[in-house]
Scaffold this active site. Structure first.
Site, mmCIF file in Angstrom:
data_model
loop_
_atom_site.group_PDB
_atom_site.id
_atom_site.type_symbol
_atom_site.label_atom_id
_atom_site.label_comp_id
_atom_site.label_asym_id
_atom_site.label_seq_id
_atom_site.Cartn_x
_atom_site.Cartn_y
_atom_site.Cartn_z
ATOM 1 N N GLN A 79 17.003 -61.213 81.580
ATOM 2 C CA GLN A 79 16.655 -59.793 81.911
ATOM 3 C C GLN A 79 15.471 -59.370 80.394
ATOM 4 O O GLN A 79 14.298 -58.761 81.439
ATOM 5 C CB GLN A 79 17.770 -58.586 81.238
ATOM 6 C CG GLN A 79 17.101 -57.357 80.875
ATOM 7 C CD GLN A 79 18.657 -56.472 80.558
ATOM 8 O OE1 GLN A 79 18.992 -56.000 81.348
ATOM 9 N NE2 GLN A 79 18.266 -55.986 79.256
ATOM 10 N N SER A 106 28.393 -54.013 74.480
ATOM 11 C CA SER A 106 29.128 -53.339 74.843
ATOM 12 C C SER A 106 30.668 -53.899 75.042
ATOM 13 O O SER A 106 31.819 -52.805 74.772
ATOM 14 C CB SER A 106 28.898 -52.116 75.598
ATOM 15 O OG SER A 106 27.146 -51.672 74.961
ATOM 16 N N GLY A 165 24.682 -46.812 76.943
ATOM 17 C CA GLY A 165 25.616 -45.980 76.111
ATOM 18 C C GLY A 165 26.389 -47.351 75.594
ATOM 19 O O GLY A 165 26.546 -48.159 75.317
ATOM 20 N N GLU A 198 25.829 -53.124 67.270
ATOM 21 C CA GLU A 198 23.947 -52.365 66.267
ATOM 22 C C GLU A 198 23.617 -53.141 66.552
ATOM 23 O O GLU A 198 22.018 -52.628 66.325
ATOM 24 C CB GLU A 198 24.740 -52.857 64.932
ATOM 25 C CG GLU A 198 25.657 -52.953 63.403
ATOM 26 C CD GLU A 198 24.316 -51.560 63.012
ATOM 27 O OE1 GLU A 198 23.747 -51.619 62.370
ATOM 28 O OE2 GLU A 198 25.461 -50.380 62.835
ATOM 29 N N GLN A 228 17.330 -59.832 73.341
ATOM 30 C CA GLN A 228 17.277 -61.024 73.411
ATOM 31 C C GLN A 228 18.731 -61.334 74.292
ATOM 32 O O GLN A 228 18.797 -62.825 74.384
ATOM 33 C CB GLN A 228 16.769 -62.090 72.143
ATOM 34 C CG GLN A 228 16.837 -63.486 71.670
ATOM 35 C CD GLN A 228 15.975 -64.144 73.266
ATOM 36 O OE1 GLN A 228 15.173 -63.734 73.759
ATOM 37 N NE2 GLN A 228 16.237 -65.605 73.812
ATOM 38 N N ASP A 276 20.395 -60.412 76.300
ATOM 39 C CA ASP A 276 19.941 -60.478 77.382
ATOM 40 C C ASP A 276 18.956 -61.845 77.908
ATOM 41 O O ASP A 276 17.582 -60.496 78.014
ATOM 42 C CB ASP A 276 20.017 -58.978 78.383
ATOM 43 C CG ASP A 276 21.238 -58.329 77.721
ATOM 44 O OD1 ASP A 276 22.321 -59.119 78.349
ATOM 45 O OD2 ASP A 276 21.690 -57.154 77.139
ATOM 46 N N HIS A 322 21.741 -52.370 69.819
ATOM 47 C CA HIS A 322 21.128 -51.248 70.470
ATOM 48 C C HIS A 322 20.031 -50.584 69.187
ATOM 49 O O HIS A 322 18.602 -49.897 69.248
ATOM 50 C CB HIS A 322 22.029 -49.960 70.808
ATOM 51 C CG HIS A 322 22.522 -50.483 72.155
ATOM 52 N ND1 HIS A 322 24.126 -50.723 72.195
ATOM 53 C CD2 HIS A 322 22.235 -50.679 73.164
ATOM 54 C CE1 HIS A 322 24.560 -51.076 73.557
ATOM 55 N NE2 HIS A 322 23.113 -50.969 74.426
HETATM 56 O O1 PAF Z 1 20.365 -53.912 78.637
HETATM 57 C C1 PAF Z 1 20.538 -52.893 79.729
HETATM 58 O O2 PAF Z 1 21.376 -52.213 78.511
HETATM 59 C C2 PAF Z 1 20.368 -52.505 80.458
HETATM 60 O O3 PAF Z 1 20.201 -53.789 81.542
HETATM 61 C C3 PAF Z 1 19.441 -51.570 80.500
HETATM 62 C C4 PAF Z 1 18.106 -53.043 80.536
HETATM 63 C C5 PAF Z 1 19.481 -50.484 79.436
HETATM 64 C C6 PAF Z 1 18.861 -51.097 82.516
HETATM 65 O O4 PAF Z 1 19.768 -50.755 82.971
#
Ligand code: PAF
Length: 281
Positions: free
Chosen positions: A154, A187, A32, A36, A149, A151, A38
């Site tokens: 991740q 965020s 949440g 931009e 990218q 993250d 997201h």
């Molecule tokens: O990148 C994120 O916002 C979070 O790590 C995710 C992938 C939604 C998991 O909570």
């Protein structure tokens, strides 16, 4: 006629709504407070899939005990109206009780990759991420899932997990979206006061300095790490946590760059921890 965006809270609601979505489904998981970055993921999903599902869930298990879970920014109404303008078909906003009911005991651990960089700086972080993304994937059953990218680690961890657990999902990684002065959208940028916001450009400046040196032929990784550290040290409000020049696939620190490398860093600007990266090679 514009399609109506469906809102699901419970797992049952999500499953019922998901069953009605025909064709390919693109999924954008988020915590949440959308920006931009997201929305670029949502737009890519919109362009590549018949239907788009987004989730909004501030996942407590990926935050360390002294991190910012309690103050993580939230604005559900704004997020929903942004997602509606991007023509998202279904938004899932699960509750913490539903995702982690009393007695919850199952975790996903990706080994190796998660020991370095963010994994070393934030113990347990990727266990929380891998676990929640697995749960979201199981519920939403998308064909494609979209990650940023910014993250980078991740994205690598999720790609590895998706392959290892045989999820029939394509992981799509989209470019980092930046403010005009280079600051990567996040965020957490909302935590920065005006002086800190200015100082925060130091991450991109450090990456740019290293990229320029790379483009001029520098392949010694330690020279690039030192260069980035020096740029960060020149900013009084910045406190470096790590800088890294690592192999893009394994995230092992390099001595010499001979292939694709990830240049990344975590820096505190005041109390706000920011990360950023670029890829070279
Ligand atoms: O990148 C994120 O916002 C979070 O790590 C995710 C992938 C939604 C998991 O909570």
């Amino acid at each position: 006629m514009p399609r109506q965006m469906i809102l699901a809270t419970t797992l049952d609601e999500l499953r019922t709504a998901r069953r009605l979505l025909e064709g390919t489904v693109g999924f954008v998981p988020t915590m949440g407070y959308l920006h931009e970055g997201h929305l670029s993921l949502v737009r890519r999903a919109r362009a590549e899939c018949d239907r788009v599902v987004a989730s909004i869930f501030v996942n407590p298990t990926q935050f360390g005990p002294h991190e910012d879970l309690a103050r993580y920014p939230r604005d559900l109404q704004r997020d929903l109206s942004l997602l509606e303008s991007e023509e998202v078909d279904l938004v899932w906003t699960p509750t913490e009780e539903e995702m982690y009911p009393p007695g919850y005991a199952t975790w996903i651990e990706v080994e190796g990759l998660t020991r370095r960089l963010e994994g070393a700086a934030r113990p347990g972080h990727f266990r929380g991420v891998a676990t929640i993304v697995t749960k979201l994937f199981n519920a939403v059953q998308p064909h494609k899932a979209y990650f940023g990218q910014k993250d980078a680690q991740q994205a690598l961890v999720i790609r590895c997990m998706t392959r290892d657990l045989n999820f029939p999902i394509e992981i799509v990684v989209c470019p980092t979206v930046r403010e005009p002065d280079g600051l990567a959208m996040s965020s957490r940028n909302v935590y920065l006061n005006p002086q800190e916001r200015q100082a925060a450009t130091v991450l991109f400046r450090a990456l740019q300095a290293a990229q320029a040196a790379y483009q001029q032929g520098e392949r010694n990784a330690e020279v690039l790490r030192t260069l980035m550290a020096e740029v960060i040290a020149s900013e009084p409000l910045a406190q470096m946590q790590y800088v890294s020049v690592a192999d893009y696939d394994t995230l092992e620190e390099l001595q010499t760059i001979s292939g694709k490398a990830l240049l990344s860093m975590a820096v505190f600007i005041g109390n706000t921890r920011l990360i950023d990266n670029i890829v070279v090679g």
